[in-house]
Motif scaffolding. Structure first.
Motif, mmCIF file in Angstrom:
data_model
loop_
_atom_site.group_PDB
_atom_site.id
_atom_site.type_symbol
_atom_site.label_atom_id
_atom_site.label_comp_id
_atom_site.label_asym_id
_atom_site.label_seq_id
_atom_site.Cartn_x
_atom_site.Cartn_y
_atom_site.Cartn_z
ATOM 1 N N SER A 49 -52.126 -3.616 1.716
ATOM 2 C CA SER A 49 -51.137 -3.381 0.646
ATOM 3 C C SER A 49 -49.809 -2.880 1.197
ATOM 4 O O SER A 49 -48.779 -2.985 0.513
ATOM 5 C CB SER A 49 -51.699 -2.379 -0.361
ATOM 6 O OG SER A 49 -51.829 -1.093 0.242
ATOM 7 N N GLN A 50 -49.817 -2.342 2.400
ATOM 8 C CA GLN A 50 -48.584 -1.798 2.985
ATOM 9 C C GLN A 50 -47.884 -2.794 3.929
ATOM 10 O O GLN A 50 -46.898 -2.450 4.554
ATOM 11 C CB GLN A 50 -48.911 -0.502 3.734
ATOM 12 C CG GLN A 50 -49.365 0.616 2.804
ATOM 13 C CD GLN A 50 -49.757 1.874 3.559
ATOM 14 O OE1 GLN A 50 -50.032 1.823 4.753
ATOM 15 N NE2 GLN A 50 -49.768 3.012 2.846
ATOM 16 N N ARG A 51 -48.433 -4.001 4.020
ATOM 17 C CA ARG A 51 -47.792 -5.044 4.838
ATOM 18 C C ARG A 51 -46.731 -5.771 4.001
ATOM 19 O O ARG A 51 -47.034 -6.321 2.937
ATOM 20 C CB ARG A 51 -48.840 -6.033 5.334
ATOM 21 C CG ARG A 51 -49.774 -5.447 6.388
ATOM 22 C CD ARG A 51 -50.803 -6.446 6.823
ATOM 23 N NE ARG A 51 -50.199 -7.674 7.327
ATOM 24 C CZ ARG A 51 -50.892 -8.706 7.819
ATOM 25 N NH1 ARG A 51 -52.225 -8.643 7.858
ATOM 26 N NH2 ARG A 51 -50.268 -9.788 8.270
ATOM 27 N N GLU A 52 -45.528 -5.797 4.515
ATOM 28 C CA GLU A 52 -44.422 -6.426 3.800
ATOM 29 C C GLU A 52 -44.557 -7.942 3.768
ATOM 30 O O GLU A 52 -44.146 -8.598 2.805
ATOM 31 C CB GLU A 52 -43.089 -6.032 4.465
ATOM 32 C CG GLU A 52 -42.755 -4.547 4.347
ATOM 33 C CD GLU A 52 -42.511 -4.129 2.909
ATOM 34 O OE1 GLU A 52 -42.091 -4.974 2.097
ATOM 35 O OE2 GLU A 52 -42.772 -2.953 2.574
ATOM 36 N N ASP A 53 -45.188 -8.506 4.849
ATOM 37 C CA ASP A 53 -45.256 -9.956 4.917
ATOM 38 C C ASP A 53 -46.192 -10.564 3.885
ATOM 39 O O ASP A 53 -46.111 -11.750 3.566
ATOM 40 C CB ASP A 53 -45.670 -10.411 6.322
ATOM 41 C CG ASP A 53 -47.007 -9.811 6.725
ATOM 42 O OD1 ASP A 53 -47.429 -8.791 6.131
ATOM 43 O OD2 ASP A 53 -47.641 -10.352 7.664
ATOM 44 N N LYS A 113 -46.348 -9.644 0.756
ATOM 45 C CA LYS A 113 -45.742 -9.612 -0.579
ATOM 46 C C LYS A 113 -45.106 -10.962 -0.944
ATOM 47 O O LYS A 113 -44.914 -11.261 -2.131
ATOM 48 C CB LYS A 113 -44.706 -8.500 -0.653
ATOM 49 C CG LYS A 113 -45.321 -7.113 -0.500
ATOM 50 C CD LYS A 113 -44.258 -6.029 -0.573
ATOM 51 C CE LYS A 113 -44.884 -4.634 -0.422
ATOM 52 N NZ LYS A 113 -43.880 -3.556 -0.465
ATOM 53 N N SER A 114 -44.792 -11.760 0.074
ATOM 54 C CA SER A 114 -44.119 -13.025 -0.205
ATOM 55 C C SER A 114 -45.065 -14.215 -0.246
ATOM 56 O O SER A 114 -44.657 -15.338 -0.540
ATOM 57 C CB SER A 114 -43.045 -13.280 0.866
ATOM 58 O OG SER A 114 -43.643 -13.328 2.172
ATOM 59 N N ARG A 173 -52.866 -13.530 -0.799
ATOM 60 C CA ARG A 173 -52.779 -12.073 -0.793
ATOM 61 C C ARG A 173 -54.102 -11.453 -1.233
ATOM 62 O O ARG A 173 -54.559 -10.455 -0.680
ATOM 63 C CB ARG A 173 -51.647 -11.622 -1.727
ATOM 64 C CG ARG A 173 -51.408 -10.107 -1.639
ATOM 65 C CD ARG A 173 -50.082 -9.702 -2.289
ATOM 66 N NE ARG A 173 -49.996 -10.174 -3.659
ATOM 67 C CZ ARG A 173 -49.157 -11.108 -4.071
ATOM 68 N NH1 ARG A 173 -48.345 -11.724 -3.192
ATOM 69 N NH2 ARG A 173 -49.120 -11.478 -5.348
ATOM 70 N N ILE A 232 -53.191 -2.941 -9.675
ATOM 71 C CA ILE A 232 -52.293 -3.823 -8.931
ATOM 72 C C ILE A 232 -53.082 -5.001 -8.375
ATOM 73 O O ILE A 232 -52.611 -6.137 -8.374
ATOM 74 C CB ILE A 232 -51.614 -3.052 -7.776
ATOM 75 C CG1 ILE A 232 -50.797 -1.893 -8.322
ATOM 76 C CG2 ILE A 232 -50.732 -3.974 -6.949
ATOM 77 C CD1 ILE A 232 -50.199 -1.011 -7.220
ATOM 78 N N TYR A 255 -56.349 -8.909 0.949
ATOM 79 C CA TYR A 255 -56.694 -7.573 0.445
ATOM 80 C C TYR A 255 -58.209 -7.308 0.520
ATOM 81 O O TYR A 255 -58.642 -6.222 0.891
ATOM 82 C CB TYR A 255 -56.238 -7.421 -1.010
ATOM 83 C CG TYR A 255 -54.767 -7.122 -1.187
ATOM 84 C CD1 TYR A 255 -53.938 -6.902 -0.078
ATOM 85 C CD2 TYR A 255 -54.198 -7.073 -2.460
ATOM 86 C CE1 TYR A 255 -52.593 -6.647 -0.253
ATOM 87 C CE2 TYR A 255 -52.857 -6.809 -2.642
ATOM 88 C CZ TYR A 255 -52.060 -6.599 -1.517
ATOM 89 O OH TYR A 255 -50.730 -6.340 -1.692
ATOM 90 N N ASP A 259 -51.675 1.634 -8.889
ATOM 91 C CA ASP A 259 -50.373 2.210 -8.535
ATOM 92 C C ASP A 259 -50.364 3.684 -8.901
ATOM 93 O O ASP A 259 -51.390 4.251 -9.328
ATOM 94 C CB ASP A 259 -49.251 1.436 -9.218
ATOM 95 C CG ASP A 259 -49.329 1.512 -10.751
ATOM 96 O OD1 ASP A 259 -50.088 2.366 -11.270
ATOM 97 O OD2 ASP A 259 -48.659 0.717 -11.436
#
Length: 497
Positions: free
Chosen positions: A84-88, A90-91, A97, A124, A101, A118
């Motif tokens: 959940s903390q990986r920015e890549d 999110k896209s 995703r 989420i 997860y 959240d």
């Protein structure tokens, strides 16, 4: 000295023999009971130790299984938080995703849904579907715990009913999701159905009245087999003395009184790794010691029967010993007593005379001997027959015994119509006084069968003192000589040498 006093040591020896026999039997019984009690106590301790070892094995098996599954949940939560903390991610597409997860959550048995919430408690991500469910879990205890506690460690919740249609019991494993500045971003939570523990505990054989329990470190009961009551799940046991002792000791076993069942139980317990969970196996003491009790009843009954038989045989033997001593004493008395007069016989006289002679030598006290003969007894016997003569002998014997009363003195029938008296510690003057009393008493007896004159006796006296240098044989000879002098001098008189 009488015949009875001469034989008085026989009852004493008999009593001592009986007491020794009874004491030996009692000591033997005590020894047998002590040995059996020691062995039974040792066997009871061994039974308790064996039960504790078996329970500890069960605890270790449960620990290993629970720890392995909880670690699977924890790995899933850590993977979810990391993803959940990986920015890549999110896209990427929701399906990819979702796979990233929850790729580590598929192996957990009896799992419920794994959720990512959240900071407001909204869902989420949901392991059950790519499109997360609509729901808010901010009211759950685990969520509130993470809101108020910045520690990112795993939290195990108390049991709760799931929101699914089954409404089954569950517990949740959750971790706090922190931001770069340790700010609260949300919660990763995984649920486990408590039916997992039922399946695990059902595979164990612990006895009908015993239980296996999983409890949190805060005292909340999470699972129990067999389940004694549905309402016990989720109950707080933190105030119970047994639980407080378990928390204090961490691992081990002890015997304590169950606050719920009011019976003694053997508690074996262990923490589940570093998790806030404790496994407790509570074995019923009745079941732990059931085999031992059966053995104890059989062994105790046999031992008691053996000891009772031993004491009974001892009683019989004591009775036989008393009979034997009584018979021996009676035979001894018969052997030492003249059957006609009841006085000591010649054998007893010789024994007593030797005894008193040596005692007088040691004490230097005088010793006197009387020889008494009934005057004209042959003629008396011819006139009145043998029965009359026997009556006269018994009558004279009674008179003599009446005037010789000291326990140390002895009256004996010497033979025929002749009697002897041993007077210990009596000088010549004292012996003459006793002899005159006897002579006078005999002379005053009533006339027999129309006789013109009464029965009379002649008495000879001899005395040993330290001033005289005579032997025992000379003492006897002197008394006999004095008796013949009394007869030659006209009878019915006393002569002392």
């Amino acid at each position: 000295m009488s015949v009875n006093s001469a034989k008085s040591r026989d009852p004493i020896r008999s009593t001592r023999s009986e007491r020794l026999l009874v004491l030996s039997s009692v000591l033997l019984v005590i020894a047998i009971l002590s040995i059996v009690a020691f062995l039974l106590i040792r066997e009871r301790a061994n039974a308790e130790l064996s039960a504790a070892r078996a329970a500890n094995n069960i605890v270790q098996l449960i620990d290993a299984d629970v720890l392995r599954n909880v670690e699977l949940y924890d790995v899933s939560l850590l993977g979810l938080i990391a993803a959940s903390q990986r920015e890549d991610l999110k896209s990427v597409s929701p399906a990819i995703r979702h796979l990233a997860y929850f790729d580590r959550a598929t192996a957990a048995p009896y799992k419920g849904n794994i959720l990512l919430l959240d900071n407001k408690g909204d869902v989420i991500a949901d392991s059950a579907s790519v499109e997360p469910r609509q729901g808010n879990f901010a009211d759950r205890e685990y969520f509130q715990s993470h809101v108020n506690n910045p520690d990112p460690g795993m939290f195990i919740s108390p049991p709760f009913r799931g929101r699914s249609p089954e409404q089954d019991w569950r517990i949740s494993f959750s971790r706090r999701v922190n931001g770069p500045q340790d700010e609260f971003l949300g919660v990763a939570e995984a649920a486990m159905r408590l039916s997992y523990f039922d399946q695990l505990f059902n595979s164990l054989s612990i006895g009908r009245d015993s239980t296996v329990n999983l409890i949190s470190k805060d005292g909340i009961l999470l699972a129990q087999q067999p389940r004694l009551a549905e309402e016990l799940i989720g109950k707080d046991f933190s105030s119970r003395p047994n639980f407080q002792r378990i928390v204090k000791e961490g691992n081990g076993s002890f015997t304590g009184l169950s606050s719920r069942h009011k019976d003694k139980r053997l508690y074996t317990f262990s923490k589940v790794g570093n998790l806030p969970l404790i496994v407790i196996v509570a074995l019923s003491s009745d079941e732990v010691f059931a085999a031992w009790k059966r053995t104890a009843v059989v062994v105790s009954s046999a031992t008691i029967a053996l000891c009772a038989s031993l004491l009974w045989l001892t009683g019989l033997l004591c009775r036989e010993l008393r009979r034997r001593h009584s018979a021996e004493q009676e035979l001894s008395q018969l052997a030492a007593t003249d059957p006609l007069t009841g006085l000591a016989n010649r054998r007893s006289l010789d024994q007593a005379l030797h005894h008193e002679w040596f005692r007088a030598q040691r004490s230097a006290q005088p010793l006197s001997l009387l020889m008494i003969d009934i005057d004209h007894f042959k003629a008396f016997n011819d006139r009145h027959g043998h029965q009359g003569g026997d009556d006269a002998l018994r009558l004279v014997a009674k008179v003599i015994s009446t005037h010789v009363r000291r326990p140390a003195d002895l009256v004996a029938r010497y033979g025929g119509e002749e009697f002897s008296v041993i007077l210990a510690e009596t000088d010549s003057a004292g012996a003459q006084q006793i002899a005159n009393n006897v002579r006078t008493a005999v002379e005053q007896l009533p006339l027999v069968g129309g006789d013109a004159s009464p029965i009379t006796v002649s008495i000879g006296i001899s005395t040993w003192t330290t001033a005289s240098d005579i032997s025992l044989e000379q003492l006897l000879f002197a008394a006999d000589k004095a008796l013949y002098q009394a007869k030659e001098n006209g009878r019915n008189r006393v002569v002392a040498t």
